[in-house]
Design an enzyme around this catalytic site. Structure first.
Site, PDB file in Angstrom:
ATOM      1  N   ARG A 136       0.818  -1.220   0.000  1.00  0.00           N
ATOM      2  CA  ARG A 136       0.000   0.000   0.000  1.00  0.00           C
ATOM      3  C   ARG A 136       0.846   1.261   0.000  1.00  0.00           C
ATOM      4  NH1 ARG A 136      -4.946  -1.756  -1.622  1.00  0.00           N
ATOM      5  NH2 ARG A 136      -5.533  -3.633  -0.471  1.00  0.00           N
ATOM      6  N   HIS A 166       4.978  -9.921  -6.539  1.00  0.00           N
ATOM      7  CA  HIS A 166       3.810  -9.107  -6.867  1.00  0.00           C
ATOM      8  C   HIS A 166       4.144  -7.654  -6.604  1.00  0.00           C
ATOM      9  CE1 HIS A 166      -0.252  -7.673  -7.262  1.00  0.00           C
ATOM     10  NE2 HIS A 166      -0.770  -8.892  -7.319  1.00  0.00           N
ATOM     11  N   TYR A 212       0.266  -2.446  -4.875  1.00  0.00           N
ATOM     12  CA  TYR A 212      -1.020  -2.023  -5.435  1.00  0.00           C
ATOM     13  C   TYR A 212      -0.997  -0.561  -5.864  1.00  0.00           C
ATOM     14  CZ  TYR A 212      -2.935  -6.322  -3.387  1.00  0.00           C
ATOM     15  OH  TYR A 212      -3.196  -7.629  -3.062  1.00  0.00           O
ATOM     16  N   HIS A 254      -0.706  -5.390 -11.609  1.00  0.00           N
ATOM     17  CA  HIS A 254      -2.016  -5.010 -12.110  1.00  0.00           C
ATOM     18  C   HIS A 254      -1.811  -3.942 -13.181  1.00  0.00           C
ATOM     19  CE1 HIS A 254      -4.195  -6.209  -8.097  1.00  0.00           C
ATOM     20  NE2 HIS A 254      -3.544  -7.224  -8.668  1.00  0.00           N
ATOM     21  N   GLU A 259      -1.585  -9.027 -15.053  1.00  0.00           N
ATOM     22  CA  GLU A 259      -2.633  -9.803 -14.384  1.00  0.00           C
ATOM     23  C   GLU A 259      -4.005  -9.477 -14.978  1.00  0.00           C
ATOM     24  OE1 GLU A 259      -4.506 -10.559  -9.915  1.00  0.00           O
ATOM     25  OE2 GLU A 259      -2.468  -9.776 -10.147  1.00  0.00           O
ATOM     26  N   ASP A 295      -6.042 -14.656 -13.015  1.00  0.00           N
ATOM     27  CA  ASP A 295      -6.632 -14.765 -11.681  1.00  0.00           C
ATOM     28  C   ASP A 295      -8.031 -15.333 -11.857  1.00  0.00           C
ATOM     29  OD1 ASP A 295      -8.306 -13.930  -9.348  1.00  0.00           O
ATOM     30  OD2 ASP A 295      -6.417 -13.048  -8.667  1.00  0.00           O
ATOM     31  N   HIS A 310     -10.836 -13.097 -10.704  1.00  0.00           N
ATOM     32  CA  HIS A 310     -10.965 -11.927 -11.567  1.00  0.00           C
ATOM     33  C   HIS A 310     -11.655 -12.261 -12.889  1.00  0.00           C
ATOM     34  CE1 HIS A 310      -7.325  -9.722  -9.537  1.00  0.00           C
ATOM     35  NE2 HIS A 310      -8.327  -9.957  -8.696  1.00  0.00           N
ATOM     36  N   HIS A 323      -3.342 -17.227 -10.448  1.00  0.00           N
ATOM     37  CA  HIS A 323      -3.820 -16.984  -9.090  1.00  0.00           C
ATOM     38  C   HIS A 323      -5.070 -17.819  -8.902  1.00  0.00           C
ATOM     39  CE1 HIS A 323      -1.793 -12.762  -8.724  1.00  0.00           C
ATOM     40  NE2 HIS A 323      -0.990 -13.727  -8.347  1.00  0.00           N
ATOM     41  N   ASP A 327     -14.402  -8.445  -7.610  1.00  0.00           N
ATOM     42  CA  ASP A 327     -13.054  -8.783  -7.148  1.00  0.00           C
ATOM     43  C   ASP A 327     -12.976  -8.945  -5.628  1.00  0.00           C
ATOM     44  OD1 ASP A 327     -10.356  -9.214  -6.812  1.00  0.00           O
ATOM     45  OD2 ASP A 327      -9.740  -7.193  -7.340  1.00  0.00           O
ATOM     46  N   HIS A 378     -12.006 -12.121  -3.183  1.00  0.00           N
ATOM     47  CA  HIS A 378     -11.539 -13.496  -3.175  1.00  0.00           C
ATOM     48  C   HIS A 378     -12.165 -14.295  -2.032  1.00  0.00           C
ATOM     49  CE1 HIS A 378      -7.542 -12.256  -5.364  1.00  0.00           C
ATOM     50  NE2 HIS A 378      -8.629 -11.769  -5.944  1.00  0.00           N
ATOM     51  N   GLU A 434      -4.344 -16.716  -3.289  1.00  0.00           N
ATOM     52  CA  GLU A 434      -4.463 -15.386  -2.681  1.00  0.00           C
ATOM     53  C   GLU A 434      -5.781 -15.326  -1.902  1.00  0.00           C
ATOM     54  OE1 GLU A 434      -2.278 -12.203  -5.564  1.00  0.00           O
ATOM     55  OE2 GLU A 434      -4.290 -12.807  -6.136  1.00  0.00           O
TER      56      GLU A 434
END
Length: 277
Positions: free
Chosen positions: A37, A67, A70, A107, A142, A176, A179, A211, A224, A226, A256
């Site tokens: 973040r 990864h 974000y 992403h 992704e 994913d 997704h 994913h 989105d 999970h 994830e």
């Protein structure tokens, strides 16, 4: 062989991530390159990296997956945010060379009402700037659920980006499952059809990671969120088909799902129990 792992925290270091993976029956794992973040990254500890590389070598690990944070938005309307994304990815890819030959996922970003084509232009510009011929890391786009102004909600959007990347050998895709299901690809009722579409539009040779996530929401919800494997709207039977599909047998899978280590261990045990060797 079923190559499967989950997302692990870098807080305890790389060697301990490898040990945690072994402890839950995994032979790969995913990790954030830096604060997911924010933007800060821990200093590289060469001895810690060597410990992980030894674990990978001695335990027949599949490729591991880094990864991106974000906060990396290569498609942003803000030049400052785009420059931040470029600097972050460039630094990540230098750091990834301590773990040569592995995977880095990000992403694609959100165009923030500029339009998909403008956003794609920015993403392509970043990739053509940051990718280097000498790097050993493959960078993965992704697939996204399509909430808000996300880019990557369709195979066509991913394909458009790849078609304009100059160093195509250094670019791939991470599907994913949550997704694409939320985006409108019906892997529950037509997995073969979805994979055929992916192959026709992008090419299965570009599929480098999956994913593996169930979804809290119904088909084509663009939400989105999970869910633990087998407890969402995708369901365990679909995951049985995915991990046993002949076109996916060499692709590493990464959980994830909303679990801690013990929960991921149970998921991995479940998936290994329904895998046909």
């Amino acid at each position: 062989m079923l190559n499967i792992g989950c997302h692990l925290s870098t807080a305890k270091g790389f060697e301990n991530m490898g040990r945690d993976a072994l402890g839950i029956g995994a032979n790969t794992f995913q990790f954030f390159t830096r604060n997911p973040r924010g933007g800060s990254a821990k200093k590289i500890d060469g001895k810690d990296i060597e410990g992980l590389l030894e674990i990978i070598k001695n335990n027949n690990f599949s490729k591991i997956l880094a990864h991106a944070a974000y906060t990396l938005n290569a498609a942003s309307a803000s030049e400052q945010t785009r420059n931040f994304a470029l600097e972050m990815m460039a630094d990540d890819l230098v750091r990834m060379e301590y773990l040569p030959g592995n995977l880095y996922n990000f992403h694609p970003g959100s165009h923030v009402k500029q339009g998909v084509e403008v956003g794609i232009n920015y993403i392509v510009e970043l990739l053509n700037t940051v990718l280097k011929a000498e790097q050993t890391t493959k960078v993965l786009l992704e697939t996204m659920a399509g909430k808000g102004t996300e880019i990557g909600r369709s195979f066509e959007e991913i394909a458009e980006i790849i078609s304009r990347v100059e160093l195509k050998d250094h670019i791939g895709v991470c599907i994913d499952t949550c997704h694409i299901y939320d985006a409108g690809y019906d892997i529950v009722n037509d997995l073969d059809g979805v994979l055929s579409d992916f192959d026709r539009i992008i090419g299965l040779d570009k599929l480098c990671a999956i994913h593996l996530n169930d979804s809290k929401n119904p088909f084509e919800s663009h939400k989105d969120r999970h869910e633990t494997i087998g407890e969402g709207s995708i369901g365990i039977e679909t995951f049985r088909k995915i991990i046993n599909h002949p076109k996916l047998c060499n692709v590493p899978f990464f959980l994830e799902t909303p679990n801690e280590l013990d929960g991921h261990a149970k998921e991995i045990e479940l998936l290994r129990s329904i895998y046909r060797k």
